[in-house]
Write a protein that holds these residues in place. Structure first.
Motif, mmCIF file in Angstrom:
data_model
loop_
_atom_site.group_PDB
_atom_site.id
_atom_site.type_symbol
_atom_site.label_atom_id
_atom_site.label_comp_id
_atom_site.label_asym_id
_atom_site.label_seq_id
_atom_site.Cartn_x
_atom_site.Cartn_y
_atom_site.Cartn_z
ATOM 1 N N LEU A 112 46.804 -13.954 157.943
ATOM 2 C CA LEU A 112 48.099 -14.098 158.609
ATOM 3 C C LEU A 112 47.992 -14.901 159.894
ATOM 4 O O LEU A 112 48.870 -15.705 160.229
ATOM 5 C CB LEU A 112 48.682 -12.711 158.897
ATOM 6 N N VAL A 113 46.928 -14.689 160.636
ATOM 7 C CA VAL A 113 46.745 -15.456 161.878
ATOM 8 C C VAL A 113 46.512 -16.926 161.562
ATOM 9 O O VAL A 113 47.061 -17.835 162.218
ATOM 10 C CB VAL A 113 45.590 -14.858 162.697
ATOM 11 N N LEU A 114 45.681 -17.213 160.541
ATOM 12 C CA LEU A 114 45.410 -18.598 160.187
ATOM 13 C C LEU A 114 46.668 -19.295 159.668
ATOM 14 O O LEU A 114 46.908 -20.471 159.937
ATOM 15 C CB LEU A 114 44.301 -18.648 159.122
ATOM 16 N N VAL A 115 47.454 -18.574 158.868
ATOM 17 C CA VAL A 115 48.663 -19.196 158.342
ATOM 18 C C VAL A 115 49.678 -19.432 159.445
ATOM 19 O O VAL A 115 50.475 -20.357 159.396
ATOM 20 C CB VAL A 115 49.233 -18.300 157.222
ATOM 21 N N GLY A 116 49.639 -18.570 160.462
ATOM 22 C CA GLY A 116 50.530 -18.779 161.598
ATOM 23 C C GLY A 116 51.737 -17.888 161.613
ATOM 24 O O GLY A 116 52.757 -18.240 162.209
ATOM 25 N N TRP A 117 51.654 -16.761 160.945
ATOM 26 C CA TRP A 117 52.805 -15.872 160.948
ATOM 27 C C TRP A 117 52.996 -15.212 162.306
ATOM 28 O O TRP A 117 53.937 -15.501 163.010
ATOM 29 C CB TRP A 117 52.617 -14.794 159.886
ATOM 30 N N ASN A 118 52.100 -14.299 162.628
ATOM 31 C CA ASN A 118 52.197 -13.550 163.891
ATOM 32 C C ASN A 118 50.801 -13.208 164.371
ATOM 33 O O ASN A 118 49.802 -13.387 163.661
ATOM 34 C CB ASN A 118 52.987 -12.244 163.696
ATOM 35 N N SER A 119 50.766 -12.707 165.524
ATOM 36 C CA SER A 119 49.494 -12.239 166.074
ATOM 37 C C SER A 119 49.170 -10.859 165.525
ATOM 38 O O SER A 119 49.983 -10.233 164.847
ATOM 39 C CB SER A 119 49.567 -12.177 167.601
ATOM 40 N N ILE A 120 47.974 -10.410 165.817
ATOM 41 C CA ILE A 120 47.553 -9.080 165.341
ATOM 42 C C ILE A 120 48.432 -7.994 165.950
ATOM 43 O O ILE A 120 48.762 -6.994 165.292
ATOM 44 C CB ILE A 120 46.064 -8.852 165.690
ATOM 45 N N ARG A 121 48.867 -8.182 167.178
ATOM 46 C CA ARG A 121 49.751 -7.189 167.801
ATOM 47 C C ARG A 121 51.090 -7.112 167.074
ATOM 48 O O ARG A 121 51.623 -6.005 166.860
ATOM 49 C CB ARG A 121 49.972 -7.545 169.265
ATOM 50 N N ILE A 123 51.588 -7.857 163.989
ATOM 51 C CA ILE A 123 51.323 -7.200 162.695
ATOM 52 C C ILE A 123 51.251 -5.685 162.878
ATOM 53 O O ILE A 123 51.795 -4.908 162.089
ATOM 54 C CB ILE A 123 50.025 -7.748 162.081
ATOM 55 N N LYS A 124 50.591 -5.253 163.942
ATOM 56 C CA LYS A 124 50.480 -3.822 164.212
ATOM 57 C C LYS A 124 51.853 -3.202 164.452
ATOM 58 O O LYS A 124 52.175 -2.128 163.923
ATOM 59 C CB LYS A 124 49.573 -3.610 165.418
ATOM 60 N N ASP A 125 52.671 -3.904 165.263
ATOM 61 C CA ASP A 125 54.019 -3.391 165.527
ATOM 62 C C ASP A 125 54.841 -3.322 164.242
ATOM 63 O O ASP A 125 55.598 -2.379 164.022
ATOM 64 C CB ASP A 125 54.719 -4.275 166.559
ATOM 65 N N ARG A 126 54.696 -4.363 163.422
ATOM 66 C CA ARG A 126 55.436 -4.384 162.166
ATOM 67 C C ARG A 126 55.008 -3.242 161.246
ATOM 68 O O ARG A 126 55.848 -2.590 160.604
ATOM 69 C CB ARG A 126 55.221 -5.741 161.470
ATOM 70 N N VAL A 127 53.705 -2.998 161.227
ATOM 71 C CA VAL A 127 53.204 -1.888 160.409
ATOM 72 C C VAL A 127 53.762 -0.569 160.908
ATOM 73 O O VAL A 127 54.204 0.289 160.130
ATOM 74 C CB VAL A 127 51.662 -1.878 160.410
ATOM 75 N N HIS A 128 53.785 -0.385 162.229
ATOM 76 C CA HIS A 128 54.326 0.854 162.797
ATOM 77 C C HIS A 128 55.811 0.984 162.489
ATOM 78 O O HIS A 128 56.286 2.093 162.151
ATOM 79 C CB HIS A 128 54.099 0.888 164.308
ATOM 80 N N SER A 129 56.560 -0.096 162.600
ATOM 81 C CA SER A 129 57.992 -0.035 162.321
ATOM 82 C C SER A 129 58.250 0.283 160.843
ATOM 83 O O SER A 129 59.134 1.091 160.515
ATOM 84 C CB SER A 129 58.660 -1.355 162.707
ATOM 85 N N LEU A 130 57.465 -0.341 159.971
ATOM 86 C CA LEU A 130 57.617 -0.035 158.556
ATOM 87 C C LEU A 130 57.284 1.427 158.253
ATOM 88 O O LEU A 130 57.966 2.088 157.473
ATOM 89 C CB LEU A 130 56.724 -0.961 157.726
ATOM 90 N N ALA A 131 56.222 1.895 158.913
ATOM 91 C CA ALA A 131 55.849 3.301 158.714
ATOM 92 C C ALA A 131 56.945 4.229 159.225
ATOM 93 O O ALA A 131 57.293 5.230 158.569
ATOM 94 C CB ALA A 131 54.528 3.595 159.425
ATOM 95 N N ASP A 132 57.519 3.907 160.405
ATOM 96 C CA ASP A 132 58.604 4.742 160.941
ATOM 97 C C ASP A 132 59.820 4.728 160.024
ATOM 98 O O ASP A 132 60.456 5.771 159.793
ATOM 99 C CB ASP A 132 58.988 4.253 162.343
#
Length: 296
Positions: A112-121, A123-132
């Motif tokens: 994801l970082v190489l493709v240029g989507w988002n940073s690791i942070r 991604i982490k926030d997105r994972v937390h939001s999806l989990a919530d």
């Protein structure tokens, strides 16, 4: 037989030395030896083999215990080895799973970082939001299920309570009917019927039986009103029609009495048996229509 053989063995050992010095081919010496052995055996007061048998049994028991102990130790060792192997496999599986999971996360994050989507942070926030969001959805779903279960339980509780009240009411009404059947006083019967109607106002049977009791008190108009009340609840009540015919017969209104009597007989033929014996219908006995009913 075994005692004899063992005794024979030990006595033969005793005389073996003597037998070696004598010629073995002589039959007389053999016969003498057998007689001596038999005399010795007959003179025995206690068996000679008890200590040997006890020793043999003790040795066998000891050997059996040793073998059982060895087998038990071997079995315990096998169980322990299997438990250790199972624990090792479980730990290995868990370690491999966690390692592969972190490898997968690291690989996905790198892609994801190489493709240029988002940073690791991100991604982490997105994972937390999806989990919530998923947790909130599950909580809402289970709350709806619990609400439905609670609603069903309340309905069942209400039904149980209503059935219980209905059973108690039925038992109380049944006891009142029994009292009315056993009581010969007309006024007491009317009071009991009033109690039944207080518990169950639309009980046509209680209304018609009350009308019958009122007729016995020579109150035909009251009885007619009660019968009309019963027919308003149940228009096909044959007993109400019959009691209404009796009431109008007592009121000297034969046409209406015959009309209601025909309606009662149309719905139930059992009333034909009471036409001649019922005193309330006496004013109708001279009518041709009534006589036709009794003869048909």
């Amino acid at each position: 037989m075994s005692r004899f053989l063992i005794a024979l063995f030990f006595v033969s050992l005793t005389f073996m030395g003597r037998a070696e010095t004598a010629p073995s081919t002589e039959k007389d010496s053999s016969a003498i030896n057998e007689e001596i052995i038999e005399d010795k055996i007959n003179e025995l007061e206690k068996p000679l083999y008890n200590p040997f048998v006890e020793r043999y049994v003790l040795d066998e028991l000891k050997q059996l215990r040793v073998e059982l102990a060895a087998q038990k130790a071997e079995l315990i060792q096998q169980i322990v080895d299997r438990q250790i192997n199972s624990i090792d496999r479980g730990v290995t599986y868990a370690t491999d799973t966690v390692t592969y999971f972190f490898y997968l996360i690291a690989a996905a994050s790198s892609v994801l970082v190489l493709v240029g989507w988002n940073s690791i942070r991100d991604i982490k926030d997105r994972v937390h939001s999806l989990a919530d969001e998923e947790i909130a959805r599950l909580v809402k779903e289970y709350e709806e299920r619990l609400f439905m279960i609670e609603k069903q339980l309340n309905q069942k509780t209400r039904h149980i309570k209503e059935n219980k009240e209905e059973i108690e009411l039925t038992q109380e009404i049944q006891s009142l009917w029994l009292r009315a059947g056993q009581d010969n006083n007309i006024h007491n019967k009317i009071t009991i019927y009033d109690q039944i109607l207080k518990l169950k106002p639309e009980d046509c049977e209680a209304i018609t039986y009350k009308a019958d009791a009122v007729l016995e008190l020579n109150e035909p108009q009251w009885a007619a009103n009660l019968c009309h009340q019963a027919l308003a609840i149940d228009p096909e009540n044959s007993h109400a029609f019959y009691q209404l015919a009796c009431a109008y017969a007592s009121l000297d209104r034969p046409d209406e009495a015959m009309q209601y009597l025909n309606e009662a007989l149309k719905r139930s033929d059992t009333y034909k048996e009471n036409l001649l014996s019922d005193e309330a219908l006496t004013p109708l006995k001279d009518l041709p229509e009534f006589q036709e009913l009794t003869t048909s």
